[in-house]
Design a protein around this motif. Structure first.
Motif, PDB file in Angstrom:
ATOM      1  N   VAL A 115       2.149  -8.830   7.357  1.00  0.00           N
ATOM      2  CA  VAL A 115       0.718  -8.598   7.528  1.00  0.00           C
ATOM      3  C   VAL A 115       0.502  -7.092   7.655  1.00  0.00           C
ATOM      4  CG1 VAL A 115      -1.271  -8.887   9.047  1.00  0.00           C
ATOM      5  CG2 VAL A 115       0.246 -10.827   8.600  1.00  0.00           C
ATOM      6  N   ILE A 116      -0.365  -6.564   6.819  1.00  0.00           N
ATOM      7  CA  ILE A 116      -0.721  -5.145   6.930  1.00  0.00           C
ATOM      8  C   ILE A 116      -2.083  -5.063   7.610  1.00  0.00           C
ATOM      9  CG2 ILE A 116      -1.058  -2.976   5.726  1.00  0.00           C
ATOM     10  CD1 ILE A 116       1.785  -4.170   5.511  1.00  0.00           C
ATOM     11  N   PRO A 117      -2.104  -4.611   8.860  1.00  0.00           N
ATOM     12  CA  PRO A 117      -3.366  -4.536   9.605  1.00  0.00           C
ATOM     13  C   PRO A 117      -4.081  -3.219   9.355  1.00  0.00           C
ATOM     14  CG  PRO A 117      -1.536  -4.023  11.055  1.00  0.00           C
ATOM     15  CD  PRO A 117      -0.949  -4.252   9.682  1.00  0.00           C
ATOM     16  N   SER A 118      -5.192  -3.048  10.026  1.00  0.00           N
ATOM     17  CA  SER A 118      -6.010  -1.841   9.882  1.00  0.00           C
ATOM     18  C   SER A 118      -6.589  -1.457  11.231  1.00  0.00           C
ATOM     19  CB  SER A 118      -7.144  -2.101   8.882  1.00  0.00           C
ATOM     20  OG  SER A 118      -8.094  -1.041   8.891  1.00  0.00           O
ATOM     21  N   ALA A 165      -2.926  -1.946  -2.214  1.00  0.00           N
ATOM     22  CA  ALA A 165      -3.888  -2.602  -1.331  1.00  0.00           C
ATOM     23  C   ALA A 165      -3.933  -1.917   0.033  1.00  0.00           C
ATOM     24  CB  ALA A 165      -3.537  -4.077  -1.178  1.00  0.00           C
ATOM     25  N   SER A 166      -2.777  -1.489   0.537  1.00  0.00           N
ATOM     26  CA  SER A 166      -2.724  -0.799   1.829  1.00  0.00           C
ATOM     27  C   SER A 166      -3.435   0.549   1.776  1.00  0.00           C
ATOM     28  CB  SER A 166      -1.268  -0.589   2.261  1.00  0.00           C
ATOM     29  OG  SER A 166      -0.605  -1.805   2.449  1.00  0.00           O
ATOM     30  N   ASP A 167      -3.381   1.205   0.614  1.00  0.00           N
ATOM     31  CA  ASP A 167      -4.089   2.475   0.480  1.00  0.00           C
ATOM     32  C   ASP A 167      -5.585   2.292   0.713  1.00  0.00           C
ATOM     33  OD1 ASP A 167      -1.810   3.942  -0.087  1.00  0.00           O
ATOM     34  OD2 ASP A 167      -1.980   3.680  -2.251  1.00  0.00           O
ATOM     35  N   LEU A 168      -6.096   1.125   0.364  1.00  0.00           N
ATOM     36  CA  LEU A 168      -7.517   0.843   0.562  1.00  0.00           C
ATOM     37  C   LEU A 168      -7.818   0.398   1.990  1.00  0.00           C
ATOM     38  CD1 LEU A 168      -8.192  -1.107  -2.754  1.00  0.00           C
ATOM     39  CD2 LEU A 168      -8.947   1.215  -2.203  1.00  0.00           C
ATOM     40  N   SER A 170      -5.601   0.018   4.911  1.00  0.00           N
ATOM     41  CA  SER A 170      -4.913   0.554   6.086  1.00  0.00           C
ATOM     42  C   SER A 170      -5.000   2.070   6.172  1.00  0.00           C
ATOM     43  CB  SER A 170      -3.445   0.098   6.071  1.00  0.00           C
ATOM     44  OG  SER A 170      -2.789   0.484   7.252  1.00  0.00           O
ATOM     45  N   ILE A 171      -4.701   2.755   5.063  1.00  0.00           N
ATOM     46  CA  ILE A 171      -4.804   4.215   5.034  1.00  0.00           C
ATOM     47  C   ILE A 171      -6.227   4.644   4.721  1.00  0.00           C
ATOM     48  CG2 ILE A 171      -3.964   6.309   3.887  1.00  0.00           C
ATOM     49  CD1 ILE A 171      -1.363   4.986   3.398  1.00  0.00           C
ATOM     50  N   GLY A 172      -6.950   3.804   4.001  1.00  0.00           N
ATOM     51  CA  GLY A 172      -8.305   4.139   3.567  1.00  0.00           C
ATOM     52  C   GLY A 172      -9.214   4.684   4.650  1.00  0.00           C
ATOM     53  N   ILE A 252      -3.449  11.589  -4.992  1.00  0.00           N
ATOM     54  CA  ILE A 252      -3.243  11.140  -3.611  1.00  0.00           C
ATOM     55  C   ILE A 252      -2.428   9.850  -3.582  1.00  0.00           C
ATOM     56  CG2 ILE A 252      -4.418  10.171  -1.592  1.00  0.00           C
ATOM     57  CD1 ILE A 252      -6.702  12.148  -2.162  1.00  0.00           C
ATOM     58  N   LEU A 253      -2.803   8.889  -4.436  1.00  0.00           N
ATOM     59  CA  LEU A 253      -2.089   7.618  -4.448  1.00  0.00           C
ATOM     60  C   LEU A 253      -0.677   7.774  -4.998  1.00  0.00           C
ATOM     61  CD1 LEU A 253      -4.765   4.940  -5.361  1.00  0.00           C
ATOM     62  CD2 LEU A 253      -4.210   6.014  -3.178  1.00  0.00           C
ATOM     63  N   ALA A 254      -0.472   8.744  -5.869  1.00  0.00           N
ATOM     64  CA  ALA A 254       0.893   9.020  -6.327  1.00  0.00           C
ATOM     65  C   ALA A 254       1.764   9.437  -5.146  1.00  0.00           C
ATOM     66  CB  ALA A 254       0.882  10.112  -7.401  1.00  0.00           C
TER      67      ALA A 254
END
Length: 280
Positions: A115-118, A165-168, A170-172, A252-254
């Motif tokens: 699970v990747i939380p935010s 998906a995490s870039d959007l 969790s890190i987003g 950035i995503l790279a």
């Protein structure tokens, strides 16, 4: 159901407090362990009834669902301590994106989820990204998602998409906060608007924009169209943004993907050493 947490750092604490504040978990159904005991004890003081475990092993043997909220390279050392004690009916949940569910299933006998939380779960908002190992039944998945639904929108994704998906999700929030911080700073510098007022106005704008997206029926492009007037200020400003940001987010995503690949390779090396031999 007893839920255990190994690791009460930034994201572990977010999950714990959100689950307790939402009522999804009662304090006496929660067992926590942290390498720095004082952090776990602080949670127990705030939430009377929460039990502080003295070791990872005690946590592992005492719960039905175990959240492993440690850094990717700390996963293997924790598994060294708990793997042999995990039961087949338990669910082990990692929140480390570079740790693959298949890798964990080769080490522990229990069921495995990721699970990747935010940080947005603090306000019971945002998506929690859910991925499952082969041993998880539909009933197991639904039980975990009911827990997460109290603080987020659980979304099942293919594990191969976890980084993007995490870039959007969790890190987003950090990306958005940085961008809005620059906007607020510029507004304050150019107008004399007090910096605190600029940040408050920007925060309300971000909240309202998010609600337009998730509740107001508007798309990202639609919001831009609604605000833009041909030949107006917004159109000119967006033109300047597009010119200056061309290719920036791909770059950035790279970087996030490059770091993910580095961590995943290091984690895989450590977990391979701990894989159980196939039975029979």
């Amino acid at each position: 159901m007893v839920v255990g947490f190994i690791g009460t750092g930034n994201m572990g604490a977010v999950l714990i407090h959100a689950l307790l504040e939402s009522g999804a978990l009662k304090p006496d159904a929660l067992l926590v362990h942290n390498r720095t005991t004082a952090k776990a004890e602080a949670i127990a003081r705030r939430w009377p009834g929460v039990r502080v475990s003295c070791s990872p092993v005690e946590t592992a043997v005492s719960c039905d669902v175990l959240f492993l909220c440690v850094k990717p390279l700390d996963v293997a050392p924790v598994l060294d301590k708990i793997a042999m004690f995990m039961r087949r009916d338990q669910v082990l949940v990692t929140i480390a994106s570079p740790v693959m569910t298949g890798q964990l299933e080769r080490i522990v006998a229990c069921k495995v989820a990721k699970v990747i939380p935010s940080l947005t779960h603090r306000e019971r908002r945002g998506a929690s990204l859910c991925m499952y190992g082969e041993r998880m039944t539909e009933r197991d998945k639904e039980r975990l998602e009911r827990l997460l639904a109290a603080i987020s929108i659980p979304v099942r994704i293919d594990e191969t998409c976890v980084r993007a998906a995490s870039d959007l999700t969790s890190i987003g929030p950090a990306f958005v906060a940085f961008f809005v911080e620059q906007l607020a700073n510029a507004a304050s510098r150019r107008s004399g608007l007090p910096r605190a007022d600029a940040e408050r106005l920007a925060g309300e704008m971000v909240l309202g924009t998010g609600l337009l997206l998730v509740q107001g029926g508007l798309s990202l492009a639609g919001i831009q169209r609604k605000i833009c007037v041909p030949g107006g200020i917004t159109e000119r400003a967006l033109g300047a943004l597009r010119a200056r940001l061309d290719g920036l987010f791909d770059a950035i995503l790279a970087e996030t993907h490059r770091k993910f690949d580095e961590d995943a390779a290091a984690v895989q090396t450590e977990l391979k050493k701990r894989a159980r031999q196939p039975e029979g």
